[in-house]
Scaffold this motif. Structure first.
Motif: not given
Length: 224
Positions: A98-106, A124-125, A144-145
């Protein structure tokens, strides 16, 4: 792995049998006793979950040190540690920011009894991990959020939900966000249908960095 205690499910079945067929006021007394038995069972499970949560916290701390993550950054960040407490491998199905981004692929897979750590900047994810769709005897999932606000003074929040994977895959992210926004810095969920048991906590490591720590286990005779 089938060696985890089935305390909650056993107590649930026994108390249903005890209370069935009773009439007022005996059924009220029986229901009160049932709640006490379930609370005792939950306390025993809590010790096992606590040990797994401690391992997850160590994993997150090591991740922060290894990657030189500090408070000297512009955006808030969540370092997320997730750990599975049973034997079957889990895989990543969905995630949403919702806000931001993952810094690497999960991580695509989490081996049975293992964990994974990753970072999300924003923050926020949510994510969804689960067993294979054809897993036996049940295909289970784990949502998980979390929310680590960028604005000082706003509360951290975390939310977990688990159960049958087929049902979770149909859950809309907007529904998860609504539940997250009403949650606090601790969330626990026991799915009575499947026995899936989930725990999550979010805590500040520094002003800009929060640790999200979550575990997934199974407490059902039909579970893995």
């Amino acid at each position: 792995m089938h060696d985890y205690p089935h305390i909650l499910s056993d107590v649930y079945k026994q108390t249903i049998l005890l209370c069935s067929g009773l009439t007022y006021p005996h059924i009220i007394t029986c229901n009160i006793l049932s709640q006490e038995f379930v609370a005792m069972a939950s306390a025993q499970l809590g010790e096992k979950e606590k040990a797994v949560m401690e391992e997850g916290m160590k994993d997150a701390k090591n991740f922060i040190m290894t990657n030189n993550i500090s408070n000297n950054q512009i955006q808030a960040m969540a370092v997320v540690s997730i750990r599975s407490s049973f034997g079957q491998r889990m895989r990543s199905y969905r995630n949403h920011s919702w806000i931001g981004t993952f810094m690497a692929r999960l991580p695509e897979f989490i081996n049975g009894g293992d964990g994974a750590v990753f970072a999300h900047k924003g923050s926020k994810a949510a994510l969804l991990y689960g067993l294979d769709l054809d897993a036996s005897p049940l295909a289970l999932g784990w949502i998980l959020a979390w929310s680590k606000p960028d604005t000082p003074g706003e509360p951290n929040r975390v939310y977990v939900q688990g159960g049958l994977l087929e049902r979770l895959l149909k859950t809309d992210w907007s529904e998860i966000e609504q539940k997250l926004d009403k949650s606090s810095d601790y969330s626990q969920h026991w799915d009575t249908e499947s026995g899936a048991t989930l725990t999550a906590r979010i805590s500040d490591d520094s002003e800009k960095v929060a640790i999200v720590n979550s575990t997934f286990s199974i407490n059902s005779p039909g579970g893995p």
